[in-house]
Design an enzyme around this catalytic site. Sequence first.
Site, mmCIF file in Angstrom:
data_model
loop_
_atom_site.group_PDB
_atom_site.id
_atom_site.type_symbol
_atom_site.label_atom_id
_atom_site.label_comp_id
_atom_site.label_asym_id
_atom_site.label_seq_id
_atom_site.Cartn_x
_atom_site.Cartn_y
_atom_site.Cartn_z
ATOM 1 C CG ASP A 13 -1.984 -1.035 1.181
ATOM 2 O OD1 ASP A 13 -1.971 -1.859 0.257
ATOM 3 O OD2 ASP A 13 -2.852 -1.039 2.074
ATOM 4 C CD GLN A 83 3.575 -9.758 11.655
ATOM 5 O OE1 GLN A 83 3.572 -9.917 10.413
ATOM 6 N NE2 GLN A 83 2.697 -10.344 12.414
ATOM 7 C CB THR A 125 -7.231 -5.020 9.390
ATOM 8 O OG1 THR A 125 -7.561 -6.299 8.824
ATOM 9 C CG2 THR A 125 -6.975 -5.240 10.876
ATOM 10 C CD GLU A 127 -7.698 -11.088 9.697
ATOM 11 O OE1 GLU A 127 -7.711 -11.770 10.728
ATOM 12 O OE2 GLU A 127 -7.953 -11.551 8.569
ATOM 13 C CE1 TYR A 149 -2.087 -6.873 10.778
ATOM 14 C CE2 TYR A 149 -4.249 -7.847 10.376
ATOM 15 C CZ TYR A 149 -3.281 -6.905 10.072
ATOM 16 O OH TYR A 149 -3.502 -5.990 9.064
ATOM 17 C CE LYS A 153 -2.780 -3.245 11.056
ATOM 18 N NZ LYS A 153 -2.338 -1.982 10.451
#
Length: 330
Positions: A13, A83, A125, A127, A149, A153
């Site tokens: 990105d 990460q 995200t 996620e 993760y 986030k």
Amino acid sequence: MKTALITGVTGQDGAYLAELLLEKGYQVVGTYRRTSTLDLWRLRHLGIKSKLILESMDVEDLGCQVRLLKKYMPDEVYNFAAQSFVGVSFEQPLLTSTITGLGVTNLLEAIRITKPDTRFYQASTAEMFGKTKTTRQNEETAFYPCSPYGVAKLYGHWMTVNYRESYGLFACSGIMFNHESPLRGIEFVTRKITDAVAQIKLGKSDKLVLGNLDAKRDWGYAKEYVEAMWLMLQQDVPQDFVLSTGRTNSVQDLVHFAFQAAGLGPWKDYVETDPKFVRPVDIGVLVGDSTKAKQVLGWQPRTDFKQLVSMMVEADIRRHSQHEKTMLTI
Ligand code: NDP
Ligand code: GDP
């Protein structure tokens, strides 16, 4: 001339956004983390390496961030440094928390200390929705992350909201569903598949080993997603937006289209599964609702999934035919 600072400019990105901002006439400062072998293949691929100002900066180092912000006084900061791989976050949860989570607070603090009118974009995200029970996720959907993760986030996401509400920072999060491209990291399932299919097509390999083939994701084209990120920072009011295509496909669909794009088949002759690629917890299905981005930003994705997969397969066949270096193979 506006100045933008992009953390993680060496990533997918970061490279596409740098290209977009250069086209728009920005001075672009891209930061990378220091490694013994710096790899700028994406910036070279786009032909923009010499057009950027490159500075070394780790998101863990607040002092360095303050110095860089003082030096360039950017109008906009885009935070991509992370990460970013879910699989590795199960193996390295503390590192992921520090970089992907606390790194966001470092940047927000640096902005608050040096130039509080800087506009800030945080790469959040899908996620974060994790084990959601909703069939479509939008800005109102409750979060339930299910990987280190996703948890890291979510912390960065809430800190972004908190700095907006506490200190009046122009800070926005893009809650992005998966977005891919020929510049995607090779460990992610799209690029792992298209790279393997290219090697099979050229007779350099004869198998592809994957994990969960049933997982479904909302996959879009990264180059279009960076347009929405920029639009978010041009609004009058800072807000968060879901960025997604609204369509979902399984990993098996992805495999099918990738082999089809290469004129190979049937895919079952080449594909094996191995539990080592299956995560301790995996999200079954994600599909986003980006109505708000469409209405407020006037943004909507244009490339469909099959086109995206074909584009990536073609790029990987070209690279393997030309022995082009793209990144270390896993
Ligand atoms: P990449 O993994 O390609 O890029 C991540 C960038 O972060 C790389 O430039 C990497 O540097 C850099 N980085 C890693 N650790 C540090 C550190 N300690 N200090 C400074 N920089 C660091 O990710 P993408 O470009 O695909 O994604 C951009 C952002 O968007 C990420 O934050 C990701 O989590 C998030 N996101 C991405 C989605 C996607 O589908 N692509 C979906 C939702 C969110 P290096 O090159 O040295 O590794
Ligand atoms: P994520 O959505 O950010 O985790 O993106 P990935 O591309 O890493 O994974 C997307 C989905 O593909 C997840 O549900 C993975 O479990 C699934 N998957 C299946 N096999 C693999 C594999 O070999 N590698 C990766 N990275 N993912 C796989």
